[in-house]
Enzyme design. Sequence first.
Site, PDB file in Angstrom:
ATOM      1  CG  HIS A  28     -14.601  -1.182  12.774  1.00  0.00           C
ATOM      2  ND1 HIS A  28     -15.031  -0.097  13.511  1.00  0.00           N
ATOM      3  CD2 HIS A  28     -14.123  -0.676  11.603  1.00  0.00           C
ATOM      4  CE1 HIS A  28     -14.815   1.013  12.826  1.00  0.00           C
ATOM      5  NE2 HIS A  28     -14.260   0.693  11.666  1.00  0.00           N
ATOM      6  CB  THR A  76      -4.621   5.520   0.989  1.00  0.00           C
ATOM      7  OG1 THR A  76      -3.699   6.613   0.898  1.00  0.00           O
ATOM      8  CG2 THR A  76      -3.895   4.301   1.531  1.00  0.00           C
ATOM      9  NE  ARG A 104     -17.660   4.471   8.786  1.00  0.00           N
ATOM     10  CZ  ARG A 104     -17.659   4.276  10.100  1.00  0.00           C
ATOM     11  NH1 ARG A 104     -18.735   3.811  10.702  1.00  0.00           N
ATOM     12  NH2 ARG A 104     -16.562   4.527  10.806  1.00  0.00           N
ATOM     13  CG  HIS A 153      -7.409   2.522  -0.460  1.00  0.00           C
ATOM     14  ND1 HIS A 153      -7.140   2.410   0.887  1.00  0.00           N
ATOM     15  CD2 HIS A 153      -6.628   1.587  -1.060  1.00  0.00           C
ATOM     16  CE1 HIS A 153      -6.238   1.473   1.093  1.00  0.00           C
ATOM     17  NE2 HIS A 153      -5.905   0.960  -0.080  1.00  0.00           N
ATOM     18  CD  GLN A 166       4.434   5.532  11.155  1.00  0.00           C
ATOM     19  OE1 GLN A 166       5.173   4.557  11.023  1.00  0.00           O
ATOM     20  NE2 GLN A 166       4.263   6.433  10.207  1.00  0.00           N
ATOM     21  CE  LYS A 219     -16.948  -4.113   5.778  1.00  0.00           C
ATOM     22  NZ  LYS A 219     -15.561  -3.952   6.293  1.00  0.00           N
ATOM     23  CD  GLU A 265      -2.516   1.306   2.705  1.00  0.00           C
ATOM     24  OE1 GLU A 265      -3.502   0.553   2.812  1.00  0.00           O
ATOM     25  OE2 GLU A 265      -2.121   2.058   3.620  1.00  0.00           O
TER      26      GLU A 265
END
Length: 289
Positions: A149, A49, A107, A77, A212, A165, A18
Amino acid sequence: MDKIIDILKNDKVCISCELFPPKQGTELQNSLEIVNKIAKVKPSYMSVTYGAGGSTVGYSAALAKEVQDNGIPALAHLTCIQASEEKISNVLGQLSDNGIKNILALRGDIPAGMEDADMGSFKHASDLMRYIKFKGDFCVGGAAYPEGHPESGSLVKDIENTKYKVDAGVDFLVTQMFFDNTILYNYMFRLLSAGINVPVVPGIMPVTNAKQINRICQLSGTKLPLQFRAMVEKFADKPAALQQAGIAYATGQIIDLISNGFSHVHIYTMNRPEIIGGIMENLSEIVKD
């Protein structure tokens, strides 16, 4: 350009990664160069993204096109929070015009204080997935959460939401990062018990920055195993050593996943070509044709 679902049907070991576009007002050229550098290690596909509220949609489309110009399938994305059908339709048209066939439908994060009435035409990722499938011949991926989640309330409810989904037509799932493979194996058992059998791609994040990773884990609820904590604490003040250790830890996770039947793994590289490069070097014989 290949649809990702076709790549996932192949048992050959594939590593994807990614990257994210620059923030508005910053230079796009540097990100394009990052794409070119990562493309040299030949990931099976690269995901790009999408900024909050679509703030980087133009840059995202440009990066996705650059990925495909390098001969690698792009996974774009797309978030739907606060978006109208017209806006999503326009973005889909832009992606289609650039030859993008693969979309990770999300979402997106809900801004603080937002009411349901302000969320736009799509309240859930499953709503977006259903719309994308209606609008064109896209391969649609979705997010999966091995530890649940943060908003689901329970692991059982999270599995129910994942089933929505699948019912909406999602072709495959990519998981949030995790640092203990046992968590993923337990999650796979829960998915299969619920009748969910679409391909699941584990998401791995090599640690290169202690601050991070702590922030990300606080936001996502990701658990840190003791051996991982020890590694981060030991090398927190030695960036080069932490990067080397993080690549080694991630490589160990990936080898364990491959040994247990996962042929495809997704790397969250944080736009660092040296991260995916180091992992691919460690796996050179494992991913060889």
